[in-house]
Design an enzyme around this catalytic site. Structure first.
Site, PDB file in Angstrom:
ATOM      1  N   CYS A  49      -5.764  -3.525   2.062  1.00 27.13           N
ATOM      2  CA  CYS A  49      -5.390  -3.377   3.526  1.00 27.13           C
ATOM      3  C   CYS A  49      -6.798  -3.934   4.393  1.00 27.13           C
ATOM      4  O   CYS A  49      -7.267  -4.819   4.245  1.00 27.13           O
ATOM      5  CB  CYS A  49      -4.885  -2.332   3.959  1.00 27.13           C
ATOM      6  SG  CYS A  49      -3.795  -2.615   5.497  1.00 27.13           S
ATOM      7  N   GLU A  73       0.749  -1.026  -0.022  1.00 26.72           N
ATOM      8  CA  GLU A  73       0.013   0.085   0.091  1.00 26.72           C
ATOM      9  C   GLU A  73       0.710   1.341  -0.031  1.00 26.72           C
ATOM     10  O   GLU A  73       1.796   1.430   0.741  1.00 26.72           O
ATOM     11  CB  GLU A  73      -0.876  -0.016   1.171  1.00 26.72           C
ATOM     12  CG  GLU A  73      -1.906   1.081   1.093  1.00 26.72           C
ATOM     13  CD  GLU A  73      -2.853   0.948   2.537  1.00 26.72           C
ATOM     14  OE1 GLU A  73      -3.963   1.540   2.551  1.00 26.72           O
ATOM     15  OE2 GLU A  73      -2.654   0.036   3.298  1.00 26.72           O
ATOM     16  N   LYS A 119      -9.212   3.410  -2.649  1.00 33.78           N
ATOM     17  CA  LYS A 119      -9.509   2.640  -1.533  1.00 33.78           C
ATOM     18  C   LYS A 119     -10.932   3.057  -0.939  1.00 33.78           C
ATOM     19  O   LYS A 119     -11.274   4.241  -1.015  1.00 33.78           O
ATOM     20  CB  LYS A 119      -8.461   2.988  -0.335  1.00 33.78           C
ATOM     21  CG  LYS A 119      -8.818   1.974   0.899  1.00 33.78           C
ATOM     22  CD  LYS A 119      -7.547   1.925   1.795  1.00 33.78           C
ATOM     23  CE  LYS A 119      -7.564   1.054   2.753  1.00 33.78           C
ATOM     24  NZ  LYS A 119      -6.262   1.164   3.724  1.00 33.78           N
ATOM     25  N   SER A 136      20.555  -3.111  34.394  1.00 37.52           N
ATOM     26  CA  SER A 136      20.375  -3.218  35.668  1.00 37.52           C
ATOM     27  C   SER A 136      20.405  -4.635  36.335  1.00 37.52           C
ATOM     28  O   SER A 136      20.459  -4.668  37.515  1.00 37.52           O
ATOM     29  CB  SER A 136      19.048  -2.476  36.309  1.00 37.52           C
ATOM     30  OG  SER A 136      17.915  -3.415  35.678  1.00 37.52           O
TER      31      SER A 136
END
Length: 681
Positions: A175, A45, A114, A343
């Site tokens: 999509c 896309e 789209k 850490s």
């Protein structure tokens, strides 16, 4: 008449506004597709400009440069004799659309806008584009002069239409349209469209890939057909990671699968499929077609002599587990490497292991003769002849870890950090911050005449919190100082990016100091839960033989900011937060995914936790969480950019759009909870 067609789909590492690089990658994908015998090539896309342009879509430059790239694609000899399907923004009647442009031999066949937009979570498509909501309607689109000069066309079809070749019919989805209950492939299939294509920009989340695969399989199980899925790969300039997974399916079976994570900028997947299999599959189905507008093209995807051409057979999709996705999904753009305050706890160790696993992937890509990866590694290391001998060797060149001890630190965490550093090969530094902390407190005392004390030494809660925060913030300052100058001190060029290590569950309650060492250039684990991080570390123990992680996993999480008791840690994260990490994961999902406010969350948790907690205890947990959440929500406005990996992330920069100023008493909501507790008891 031919019956077998070879089709190509791809995953590309496109970057927003990188028009030159995007063009090169598109051309390379077309070239590979043709080499593998494909007559149709599908790309991701908005691949010409990049999906993540965001407000750059408003700029006329983005439209202009997209058409300039399209012209170069049309003119290139590489794109001849193959139908190319590319994505770009197009303005039609002064309305901006997210479009597919299909062309063949210097002629644009159609432009398909789209119709169903992605506009939730990380997506804001309706901010920049309008949906084409005119079902089955096609208009004339007047091409820009620069395109007319190449194609000789003045107008082309624009709208809800499909492509009809001599041997088959091809329809487009984009999509989010696949995820929608009104997916176009349903009506397209009923009208005889045999090949569905989906150009996507679908980001990675843990456990999401199987949803895509199931949707693609379902789309062709219901009404038959061939489905091509293309996706973006990489970061595209934003905090999400697009994870590829290009695929081809026919009649409910996956027949070709691309990599979910890869360092290759261009991956092309081809499959040879039999059109007659689709026609036979559909023979028993009932059709009620709503005719699509067909654009006819004098071109065939098949040949007359394809009887001996083997068709691709169904395969089983290989899914990564969630913890494997963690180590594969994070690839970074960096200077001369990274610096991490290590850490000795689960969170910072997870960040360290992600860098280590990245080194594993880089070395594997170099062994596979990926010249681009080797070139990038040499550029970062600053040695043009460098060749990594092992992931540990590469880690030593690009990764610096530092343990920042104070009088409240234990020898156990110091040793765990050192052991992990030795196993992954990072350059490790031990730093004591007590001098810096006492110096800052000395300035405060000189001005006020007061010296704050920890609660353990008779101080107030406010003093206790301030003394913890100053240690955390000094660590951030030192991390950036060493990131900028540690290579200089060793006679090497460049600086380092600072990595953070606050997980998604801590962000929910704000259990970190604002502008402490959680403030970094990027936080690889900011979207990942403590539970998944522990699974990831177990994976690293098994696959990378990082045995130092066993002690880290066994130790209770602690910030080590309060005084030790008899030399042992007395402060733990879960005690400070008032709930366990597993409880936080449940609460986080209810808050974001299930969209629960305090009362709704209480109503669900009294059933979910009924075996462990009474309604009164559940109410206390819920109210405590929402107080902490609302008090600390302001921290999310400054949170370090993190790789989005979890659907309940509280990151408000893009994903979690909620206020940061609250009435933290939640009087109405908490009263509703209290009323229910009273009724129950």
């Amino acid at each position: 008449m031919g019956r077998k067609v070879t089709l190509a789909t791809c995953s590309l590492n496109q970057w927003s506004l990188d028009f030159e690089g995007n063009l090169d990658r598109i051309l390379k994908s077309v070239e590979i597709a043709k080499t593998q015998g494909a007559k149709y090539r599908l790309g991701p896309e908005l691949e010409i400009c990049g999906y993540g342009c965001a407000d750059h879509f408003y700029e006329s430059d983005t439209l202009l440069h997209s058409f300039q790239v399209l012209r170069m694609l049309l003119e290139s000899p590489i794109t001849q004799d193959i139908i190319c399907d590319v994505g770009m923004p197009v303005m039609h009647h002064n309305v901006r659309y997210n479009c597919r442009v299909l062309f063949l031999n210097r002629k644009i066949l159609l432009i398909r806008p789209k119709m169903l937009m992605a506009n939730h979570g990380n997506y804001r498509e309706l901010r920049w584009f309008s949906p084409w909501n005119q079902l089955r309607k096609v208009e004339e689109y007047f091409l820009p002069r620069m395109i007319q000069e190449v194609t000789g066309q003045e107008t082309v079809p624009f709208g809800d239409c499909v492509l009809s070749t001599k041997d088959t019919c091809i329809g487009t989805e984009m999509c989010a349209e696949l995820w929608n209950p009104r997916s176009p492939h349903i009506q397209l299939g009923l009208d005889g469209v045999e090949i569905f294509t989906n150009s996507s920009a679908s980001h990675h989340e843990l456990r999401k890939a199987d949803q895509r695969v199931n949707l693609v399989k379902s789309a062709t199980t219901k009404s038959g057909g061939i489905y091509l899925y293309a996706n973006q790969r990489g970061c595209d300039g934003d905090r999400v990671y697009y994870d590829g997974c290009a695929m081809v399916a026919i009649n409910g079976d996956i027949v070709a699968q691309g990599a979910q994570f890869s360092l290759n900028d261009v991956e092309v997947i081809t499959a040879t499929v039999d059109l007659e299999d689709v026609r036979s599959y559909r023979g028993e189905l009932c059709h009620e077609p709503k005719p699509c507008h067909r654009v006819k093209v004098d071109f065939s995807l098949s040949t007359d002599d394809d009887i001996y051409l083997p068709a691709h057979q169904p395969i089983t999709w290989l899914f990564h587990t969630a913890h494997f996705g963690d180590c594969d999904g994070c690839h970074f753009v960096f200077q001369a490497g990274f610096l991490l305050p290590l850490s000795g706890g689960v969170d910072s160790s997870s960040t360290a292991c992600i860098v280590n696993s990245m080194c594993v992937l880089l070395c594997q890509a170099i062994e596979d003769n990926n010249s681009q990866v080797l070139e990038d590694v040499r550029r970062v290391v600053g040695e043009q002849s460098y060749y990594p001998q092992s992931p540990r060797d590469l880690c030593g060149h690009i990764f610096t870890t530092c343990y920042m001890a104070s009088e409240n630190s234990s020898s156990d965490t110091c040793n765990r950090a050192k052991d992990l550093s030795n196993q992954i090969g990072s350059t490790h530094i031990n730093i004591n911050i007590d001098i810096a902390v006492k110096g800052i407190l000395g300035i405060f005392s000189a001005v006020t005449g007061r010296w704050p004390q920890f609660q353990a030494n008779g101080g107030s809660q406010r003093e206790n919190l301030a003394l913890q925060n100053i240690q955390a913030r000094v660590r951030m300052l030192l991390a950036y100082l060493f990131a900028q100058l540690s290579l200089w001190a060793r006679g090497k060029p460049g600086g380092l990016l600072v990595l953070g290590s606050a997980n998604v569950d801590e962000s929910l309650t704000g259990y970190f100091t604002k502008y402490d060492c959680s403030s970094a250039d990027i936080n690889p684990i900011g979207g990942i839960s403590k539970t998944d991080l522990k699974s990831f570390l177990l994976y690293c123990v098994e696959h990378f033989q990082l045995t130092a992680l066993r002690g880290i996993l066994a130790a209770p999480p602690t910030a080590e900011l309060e005084p030790l008791t008899d030399g042992q840690v007395s402060q733990t994260d879960e005690a400070d937060m008032g709930m366990t990490y597993s409880e936080l994961s449940v609460i986080g999902r209810l808050r974001k995914i299930s969209k629960c406010g305090p009362f709704s969350m209480f109503c669900k948790l009294i059933h979910m936790w009924k075996d462990a907690l009474s309604p009164t205890e559940v109410a206390q947990k819920v109210k405590h969480f929402f107080r902490m959440y609302s008090i600390n929500r302001h921290k999310m406005t400054t949170v370090t950019p993190s790789y989005h990996a979890e659907s309940y992330s509280p990151d408000d920069n893009r994903f979690d759009l909620r206020p940061f100023l609250y009435n933290t008493r939640w009087t109405w909501q908490f009263r509703c909870i209290d009323n229910q507790v009273t009724i129950k008891t």
